[in-house]
Design a protein around this motif. Structure first.
Motif, PDB file in Angstrom:
ATOM      1  N   GLU A 143       0.822  -1.212   0.000  1.00 15.35           N
ATOM      2  CA  GLU A 143       0.000   0.000   0.000  1.00 15.35           C
ATOM      3  C   GLU A 143       0.859   1.267   0.000  1.00 15.35           C
ATOM      4  N   ILE A 144       1.918   1.271   0.777  1.00 13.96           N
ATOM      5  CA  ILE A 144       2.792   2.445   0.826  1.00 13.96           C
ATOM      6  C   ILE A 144       3.465   2.673  -0.520  1.00 13.96           C
ATOM      7  N   VAL A 145       3.970   1.601  -1.144  1.00 12.74           N
ATOM      8  CA  VAL A 145       4.636   1.750  -2.439  1.00 12.74           C
ATOM      9  C   VAL A 145       3.648   2.254  -3.488  1.00 12.74           C
ATOM     10  N   ALA A 146       2.441   1.683  -3.516  1.00 10.57           N
ATOM     11  CA  ALA A 146       1.440   2.112  -4.501  1.00 10.57           C
ATOM     12  C   ALA A 146       1.138   3.596  -4.368  1.00 10.57           C
ATOM     13  N   GLU A 147       1.015   4.066  -3.130  1.00  5.36           N
ATOM     14  CA  GLU A 147       0.726   5.489  -2.920  1.00  5.36           C
ATOM     15  C   GLU A 147       1.939   6.361  -3.229  1.00  5.36           C
ATOM     16  N   VAL A 153       6.896   7.351  13.043  1.00 10.56           N
ATOM     17  CA  VAL A 153       5.670   6.556  13.145  1.00 10.56           C
ATOM     18  C   VAL A 153       4.824   6.789  11.894  1.00 10.56           C
ATOM     19  N   VAL A 154       4.568   5.712  11.173  1.00 10.54           N
ATOM     20  CA  VAL A 154       3.731   5.738   9.969  1.00 10.54           C
ATOM     21  C   VAL A 154       2.679   4.642  10.148  1.00 10.54           C
ATOM     22  N   PRO A 155       1.454   5.001  10.494  1.00  6.64           N
ATOM     23  CA  PRO A 155       0.462   3.989  10.851  1.00  6.64           C
ATOM     24  C   PRO A 155      -0.049   3.194   9.656  1.00  6.64           C
ATOM     25  N   ASN A 156      -0.547   2.010   9.963  1.00  9.21           N
ATOM     26  CA  ASN A 156      -1.293   1.208   8.998  1.00  9.21           C
ATOM     27  C   ASN A 156      -2.662   1.844   8.752  1.00  9.21           C
ATOM     28  N   ALA A 157      -3.431   1.209   7.870  1.00  6.18           N
ATOM     29  CA  ALA A 157      -4.802   1.642   7.598  1.00  6.18           C
ATOM     30  C   ALA A 157      -5.569   0.449   7.060  1.00  6.18           C
ATOM     31  N   ALA A 158      -6.874   0.601   6.951  1.00  6.37           N
ATOM     32  CA  ALA A 158      -7.693  -0.388   6.256  1.00  6.37           C
ATOM     33  C   ALA A 158      -7.711  -0.026   4.780  1.00  6.37           C
ATOM     34  N   SER A 159      -7.437  -1.000   3.925  1.00  7.06           N
ATOM     35  CA  SER A 159      -7.445  -0.742   2.487  1.00  7.06           C
ATOM     36  C   SER A 159      -8.839  -0.326   2.038  1.00  7.06           C
ATOM     37  N   GLN A 160      -8.902   0.366   0.905  1.00  8.28           N
ATOM     38  CA  GLN A 160     -10.143   0.989   0.476  1.00  8.28           C
ATOM     39  C   GLN A 160     -11.279  -0.011   0.331  1.00  8.28           C
ATOM     40  N   GLY A 161     -10.982  -1.210  -0.118  1.00  3.52           N
ATOM     41  CA  GLY A 161     -12.028  -2.200  -0.324  1.00  3.52           C
ATOM     42  C   GLY A 161     -12.763  -2.606   0.929  1.00  3.52           C
ATOM     43  N   PHE A 162     -12.179  -2.361   2.100  1.00  6.48           N
ATOM     44  CA  PHE A 162     -12.819  -2.736   3.362  1.00  6.48           C
ATOM     45  C   PHE A 162     -13.737  -1.643   3.897  1.00  6.48           C
ATOM     46  N   HIS A 163     -13.718  -0.475   3.288  1.00  8.06           N
ATOM     47  CA  HIS A 163     -14.631   0.594   3.694  1.00  8.06           C
ATOM     48  C   HIS A 163     -15.966   0.341   2.996  1.00  8.06           C
ATOM     49  N   GLN A 164     -16.833  -0.376   3.673  1.00 10.87           N
ATOM     50  CA  GLN A 164     -18.082  -0.835   3.073  1.00 10.87           C
ATOM     51  C   GLN A 164     -19.194  -0.805   4.107  1.00 10.87           C
ATOM     52  N   GLU A 165     -20.408  -0.836   3.620  1.00  8.01           N
ATOM     53  CA  GLU A 165     -21.552  -0.966   4.510  1.00  8.01           C
ATOM     54  C   GLU A 165     -21.716  -2.436   4.902  1.00  8.01           C
ATOM     55  N   SER A 166     -21.998  -2.671   6.169  1.00  8.55           N
ATOM     56  CA  SER A 166     -22.237  -4.048   6.582  1.00  8.55           C
ATOM     57  C   SER A 166     -23.515  -4.558   5.924  1.00  8.55           C
ATOM     58  N   GLY A 167     -23.518  -5.854   5.571  1.00  5.33           N
ATOM     59  CA  GLY A 167     -24.672  -6.436   4.906  1.00  5.33           C
ATOM     60  C   GLY A 167     -25.629  -7.061   5.904  1.00  5.33           C
ATOM     61  N   LEU A 168     -26.476  -7.917   5.401  1.00  2.00           N
ATOM     62  CA  LEU A 168     -27.402  -8.637   6.267  1.00  2.00           C
ATOM     63  C   LEU A 168     -26.617  -9.613   7.139  1.00  2.00           C
ATOM     64  N   ALA A 172     -11.811   4.264  12.144  1.00  2.00           N
ATOM     65  CA  ALA A 172     -11.168   3.759  10.934  1.00  2.00           C
ATOM     66  C   ALA A 172     -10.923   4.878   9.932  1.00  2.00           C
ATOM     67  N   ALA A 173     -11.816   5.872   9.908  1.00  2.00           N
ATOM     68  CA  ALA A 173     -11.682   6.981   8.968  1.00  2.00           C
ATOM     69  C   ALA A 173     -10.479   7.872   9.275  1.00  2.00           C
ATOM     70  N   LYS A 174      -9.920   7.753  10.467  1.00  2.00           N
ATOM     71  CA  LYS A 174      -8.748   8.557  10.835  1.00  2.00           C
ATOM     72  C   LYS A 174      -7.478   8.074  10.150  1.00  2.00           C
ATOM     73  N   TYR A 175      -7.496   6.847   9.646  1.00  2.00           N
ATOM     74  CA  TYR A 175      -6.297   6.243   9.079  1.00  2.00           C
ATOM     75  C   TYR A 175      -6.473   6.081   7.571  1.00  2.00           C
ATOM     76  N   SER A 176      -5.442   6.403   6.807  1.00  2.00           N
ATOM     77  CA  SER A 176      -5.489   6.178   5.367  1.00  2.00           C
ATOM     78  C   SER A 176      -4.081   5.903   4.854  1.00  2.00           C
ATOM     79  N   TRP A 177      -4.001   5.080   3.824  1.00  2.00           N
ATOM     80  CA  TRP A 177      -2.695   4.770   3.239  1.00  2.00           C
ATOM     81  C   TRP A 177      -2.109   5.998   2.550  1.00  2.00           C
ATOM     82  N   SER A 178      -2.948   6.847   2.009  1.00  2.00           N
ATOM     83  CA  SER A 178      -2.422   8.052   1.355  1.00  2.00           C
ATOM     84  C   SER A 178      -1.761   8.976   2.379  1.00  2.00           C
ATOM     85  N   TYR A 179      -2.388   9.119   3.549  1.00  2.00           N
ATOM     86  CA  TYR A 179      -1.790   9.932   4.608  1.00  2.00           C
ATOM     87  C   TYR A 179      -0.455   9.327   5.048  1.00  2.00           C
ATOM     88  N   SER A 180      -0.425   8.006   5.212  1.00  2.00           N
ATOM     89  CA  SER A 180       0.797   7.348   5.664  1.00  2.00           C
ATOM     90  C   SER A 180       1.904   7.464   4.622  1.00  2.00           C
TER      91      SER A 180
END
Length: 356
Positions: free
Chosen positions: A22-26, A158-173, A331-339
């Protein structure tokens, strides 16, 4: 020119490899002076964000890193800075930024063999001390690494981790029957044996229909790992799954459990929060730093404390909703782009003529 050590493309994906990718991609969207290099042979991907990965040398693993990579760098004009993102790099190299995620091998020695601990600690000392800069993923890890290797904490960013974009989703049934989800290896410090034992006790004592699904290790490995096996039909070992299946599991779970004794950061709880799950986490110091007040904690070595947490999140829908809301905010506080911006700033201070 900055050379990126992409040995991680030859390894299975855990949190360490996820961080690197994720860091390299960004970074590739921020800089035009990166050269990606890896050992010969099969790679998980031949390019990152459209940039091809060059394959140097003829060896694999540590031998490639310590011999082939070192030799190629010595023959490259301009003494390029090396960026190593997965705990290891060429020893004694000064023009290097090296990432070290945690010192689990020191603080939880029962997890690793004496031979591994001894060799890894020596390798780490010979890599971290000469390096221009060190990167880690939490303030907790920064202090731990500084203490173990007697480094000035100011040398460690300190460079924090994050949840990748695909995991930012609405929970299903929610699934029927409902289930708790855990994502972890079965290494002893991950404390999965406590979770299995306590969850089985919870189901037997309450008659709850809720199940436990464990992701991260193959079922065949369970019997070999610290008493983690069970014949209970309430517990299912799913082994390793791809990201698409993992997102589906997050989306339909009732809650997420993370019982680890020791972490440098802990990506899975953030992925769960981004997916709209309440999190039940151990009170390990790094988890408290990363999750703050957004999770329900339990004493990490206490079966009774974990049992109470399981009961609360299984039966109290209001409490679950509270931690869902708090978790999504966290979770919204962390992002790979910020890191990646933080890493980019560090690289810019270490290279002449780099873009600010």
């Amino acid at each position: 020119m900055i050379v990126v050590n992409c040995r991680f493309l030859t390894q299975e994906v855990t949190g360490v490899q996820r961080f690197a990718e994720e860091i390299v991609a960004e970074l590739l969207s921020l800089r035009d002076d990166l050269v990606l290099v890896a050992p010969p042979g099969p790679l998980r991907m031949a390019s990152i964000a459209g940039t091809p990965v060059r394959q140097w040398g003829k060896h694999q693993g540590h031998l490639w890193e310590q011999w082939d990579l070192r030799r190629a760098l010595s023959q490259t004009p301009g003494k390029p800075l090396l960026l190593s993102l997965t705990n290891t790099g060429p020893v004694l190299r000064r023009r290097q930024v090296v990432t070290h995620h945690d010192v689990t091998y020191v603080r939880e020695p029962h997890t690793y063999s004496l031979q591994f601990r001894t060799a890894y600690r020596l390798l780490s000392a010979l890599t971290l001390r000469p390096a221009k800069a060190v990167v880690t993923v939490s303030e907790f890890s920064r202090q731990e690494i500084a203490a173990v290797y007697r480094l000035d904490p100011a040398k460690i960013s300190v460079v924090p981790n994050a949840a990748s974009q695909g995991f930012h989703q609405e929970s299903g049934l929610e699934a029927d029957p409902p289930y708790f989800l855990a994502v972890s290896s079965l290494l002893p410090h991950k404390n999965i044996d406590l979770l299995v034992r306590t969850f089985q006790r919870y189901v037997e004592s309450t008659g709850s229909p809720t199940r436990l699904k464990l992701v991260g290790s193959t079922p065949e490995s369970v019997a070999r790992t610290n008493g983690g096996g069970t014949s209970s039909t309430a517990i299912e070992y799913l082994g390793r799954v791809d990201d698409q299946e993992l997102r589906r599991l997050y989306a339909s779970a009732r809650a997420f459990v993370f019982p680890s004794l020791y972490e440098g950061f802990g990506i899975p709880p953030l992925e769960a929060q981004a997916s709209g799950l309440p999190v039940l986490a151990s009170d390990a110091a790094a988890l408290r730093e990363v999750l703050g007040s957004s999770a329900r904690y339990f004493a990490r070595q206490s079966e009774e404390s974990l049992l109470a947490g399981l009961r609360e999140l299984d039966t109290d829908a209001v409490l679950r909703q509270k931690f869902i809301s708090l978790g999504q905010e966290n979770a919204a506080k962390y992002s790979w782009s910020y890191s990646a911006e933080a890493v980019n700033g560090l690289l810019s201070t270490l290279t002449e003529g780099a873009r600010p």
